[in-house]
Motif scaffolding. Structure first.
Motif, PDB file in Angstrom:
ATOM      1  N   ASP A  88       0.836  -1.211   0.000  1.00 10.95           N
ATOM      2  CA  ASP A  88       0.000   0.000   0.000  1.00 10.95           C
ATOM      3  C   ASP A  88       0.867   1.257   0.000  1.00 10.95           C
ATOM      4  O   ASP A  88       1.902   1.298   0.657  1.00 10.95           O
ATOM      5  CB  ASP A  88      -0.874   0.018   1.262  1.00 10.95           C
ATOM      6  N   TRP A  90       0.940   5.122   1.104  1.00 12.20           N
ATOM      7  CA  TRP A  90       0.337   6.200   1.887  1.00 12.20           C
ATOM      8  C   TRP A  90       1.055   7.495   1.537  1.00 12.20           C
ATOM      9  O   TRP A  90       2.165   7.489   1.027  1.00 12.20           O
ATOM     10  CB  TRP A  90       0.485   5.926   3.397  1.00 12.20           C
ATOM     11  N   ARG A  91       0.421   8.604   1.889  1.00 12.73           N
ATOM     12  CA  ARG A  91       1.025   9.909   1.569  1.00 12.73           C
ATOM     13  C   ARG A  91       1.901  10.391   2.723  1.00 12.73           C
ATOM     14  O   ARG A  91       1.539  10.251   3.895  1.00 12.73           O
ATOM     15  CB  ARG A  91      -0.099  10.921   1.310  1.00 12.73           C
ATOM     16  N   HIS A 143      -9.443  13.123   4.384  1.00 13.84           N
ATOM     17  CA  HIS A 143      -9.342  11.656   4.334  1.00 13.84           C
ATOM     18  C   HIS A 143     -10.702  10.999   4.598  1.00 13.84           C
ATOM     19  O   HIS A 143     -11.022   9.970   4.002  1.00 13.84           O
ATOM     20  CB  HIS A 143      -8.298  11.148   5.328  1.00 13.84           C
ATOM     21  N   PRO A 153      -5.201   9.552   0.461  1.00 17.83           N
ATOM     22  CA  PRO A 153      -4.878   8.277   1.130  1.00 17.83           C
ATOM     23  C   PRO A 153      -4.535   8.495   2.608  1.00 17.83           C
ATOM     24  O   PRO A 153      -4.414   9.648   3.045  1.00 17.83           O
ATOM     25  CB  PRO A 153      -3.638   7.793   0.352  1.00 17.83           C
ATOM     26  N   PRO A 154      -4.362   7.404   3.372  1.00 13.43           N
ATOM     27  CA  PRO A 154      -3.846   7.579   4.736  1.00 13.43           C
ATOM     28  C   PRO A 154      -2.591   8.448   4.677  1.00 13.43           C
ATOM     29  O   PRO A 154      -1.796   8.314   3.730  1.00 13.43           O
ATOM     30  CB  PRO A 154      -3.504   6.147   5.181  1.00 13.43           C
ATOM     31  N   THR A 155      -2.447   9.329   5.650  1.00 12.06           N
ATOM     32  CA  THR A 155      -1.389  10.337   5.552  1.00 12.06           C
ATOM     33  C   THR A 155      -0.578  10.426   6.839  1.00 12.06           C
ATOM     34  O   THR A 155      -1.126  10.451   7.941  1.00 12.06           O
ATOM     35  CB  THR A 155      -2.022  11.725   5.258  1.00 12.06           C
ATOM     36  N   ILE A 191      -5.885   8.258   9.405  1.00 11.25           N
ATOM     37  CA  ILE A 191      -6.232   6.989   8.769  1.00 11.25           C
ATOM     38  C   ILE A 191      -7.650   6.603   9.173  1.00 11.25           C
ATOM     39  O   ILE A 191      -8.108   6.958  10.269  1.00 11.25           O
ATOM     40  CB  ILE A 191      -5.187   5.905   9.174  1.00 11.25           C
ATOM     41  N   HIS A 241      -9.617   0.938   8.921  1.00 20.48           N
ATOM     42  CA  HIS A 241      -8.449   0.371   8.244  1.00 20.48           C
ATOM     43  C   HIS A 241      -7.976  -0.873   9.010  1.00 20.48           C
ATOM     44  O   HIS A 241      -7.876  -0.845  10.243  1.00 20.48           O
ATOM     45  CB  HIS A 241      -7.322   1.410   8.174  1.00 20.48           C
ATOM     46  N   LEU A 277       5.682   4.990   2.035  1.00 16.28           N
ATOM     47  CA  LEU A 277       5.274   6.387   2.194  1.00 16.28           C
ATOM     48  C   LEU A 277       5.788   7.189   1.012  1.00 16.28           C
ATOM     49  O   LEU A 277       6.994   7.213   0.750  1.00 16.28           O
ATOM     50  CB  LEU A 277       5.841   6.968   3.491  1.00 16.28           C
TER      51      LEU A 277
END
Lengths: 94, 254
Positions: free
Chosen positions: B3, B5-6, B29, B35-37, B94, B98, B224
């Motif tokens: 995945d 994430w930012r 979000h 995306p999850p950050t 997030i 999740h 990330l």
């Protein structure tokens, strides 16, 4: 009468209560709950403050009222508990 | 596939902007716009943040802050007052649903703190999670963390102490009485540590951020990817800064 209490929740956080109550009737006029605890959702503390206005300052009454709010609104505390809030409030009674 | 994430690295910003960005990303979000950050940031000027439930006037020496040009702001997360000066601050946003985030709040603190613990380990520092919301190294606090859950989204932010100036901290945070101030200062010196104290030198902000980035990637098995705030998030940040975090009503509400 405006009074304050500071209470360290066992294994938890610091709870500060500031409240105004009628000495003759023991009824809470106004209440402010503060401290470094966590409550989910956060708005629940304001809800408890409002619901406890016009409540008699007696241990069992306060405990049951908070318990009912916590159950109804599925409130979760971290570093704080029902007993602690009740104790903090009762410590304000002179 | 791993995945993505930012990662946001927003540098040093004011207390109002920092708190507004965390809230803006949370809202963005929650609408699935980003995306999850994970974000790394610092505070300029230095600042105090107080927990959502704390009383500003009970916790902060407002006159001293004004004199020393130190900002103060109420967070949307609970917890205690923090003096932000020599530290890296992180935030993670997030979804509550999740799979990497435990439903149990305390367990989720532990999981997210796991990323910071791995990040510290990458710097050569051993540490562990100490419930409720601390990370400790050799028994001393090196990181404090706070989490909120709203709009089906988790926001956790926290500090990683790079250095500590306890005397300055207690010149801007209220102590119960002047009489016990010296005792409090020595207590805190015994209970709090920092990257500089442990390593004997202070890595740069970027070096610490890189280690923390790796820590998040290892803990959550993700990649990330450097990103920017979206146009919507920039607008939301301005709105939250002006209408909430910089206002007297918000900061003095308790």
């Amino acid at each position: 009468m405006r009074t304050k209490s500071v209470y360290k929740i066992p294994k938890g956080k610091i709870l500060k209560i500031s409240l105004d109550y009628n000495e003759k009737t023991n009824i809470i006029n106004d209440l402010n709950i503060s401290g470094d605890f966590f409550a989910y959702p956060e708005e629940s503390i304001e809800l408890i403050e409002n619901e406890l206005k016009n409540t008699v300052m007696e241990n069992d009454i306060i405990f049951k009222k908070i318990e009912s709010i916590v159950n109804n609104y599925k409130i979760q505390f971290i570093g704080l508990d029902l007993e602690g809030i009740t104790k903090g409030i009762m410590m304000c009674k002179k | 596939m791993m995945d993505k994430w930012r990662l946001l690295q927003t540098g040093y910003l004011s207390a109002y902007t920092n708190m507004a960005i965390d809230r803006a990303v949370m809202l963005s979000h929650s609408k699935n716009s980003v995306p999850p950050t994970v974000r790394f940031y610092g505070w300029k000027p230095s600042a105090i943040s107080i927990g959502y439930f704390q009383s500003l006037k009970d916790e902060v020496e407002l006159d001293a802050c004004n004199k020393l040009n130190i900002d103060y702001v109420r967070r949307i997360t609970g917890g205690g007052a923090v003096f932000h000066e020599n530290e890296l601050t992180y935030s993670i946003v997030i979804s509550e649903s999740h799979p990497s985030i435990p439903k149990n709040i305390l367990e989720s603190y532990g999981r997210i703190c796991g990323a910071i613990i791995k990040g510290l380990n990458n710097l050569g520092i051993e540490s562990n999670y100490s419930p409720i919301n601390d990370i400790i190294s050799n028994g001393k606090k090196i990181s404090g963390n706070a989490q909120t859950r709203k709009i089906k989204t988790v926001l956790q932010h926290g500090t990683v102490l790079t250095d500590v100036n306890v005397e300055k901290m207690f010149s801007v945070l209220k102590v119960p009485t002047e009489k016990i101030k010296d005792k409090l200062i020595s207590n805190v010196k015994e209970r709090v540590t920092s990257i500089k104290h442990i390593l004997g030198e202070e890595p740069t902000f970027n070096e610490i951020a890189y280690s923390m980035k790796k820590g998040f990637e290892e803990e959550f098995n993700i990649s990330l990817v450097d990103g920017e705030l979206t146009k919507e998030e920039i607008e939301l940040t301005k709105k939250f800064e002006n209408e909430c975090f910089s206002t007297y009503d918000w900061n003095h509400r308790k």
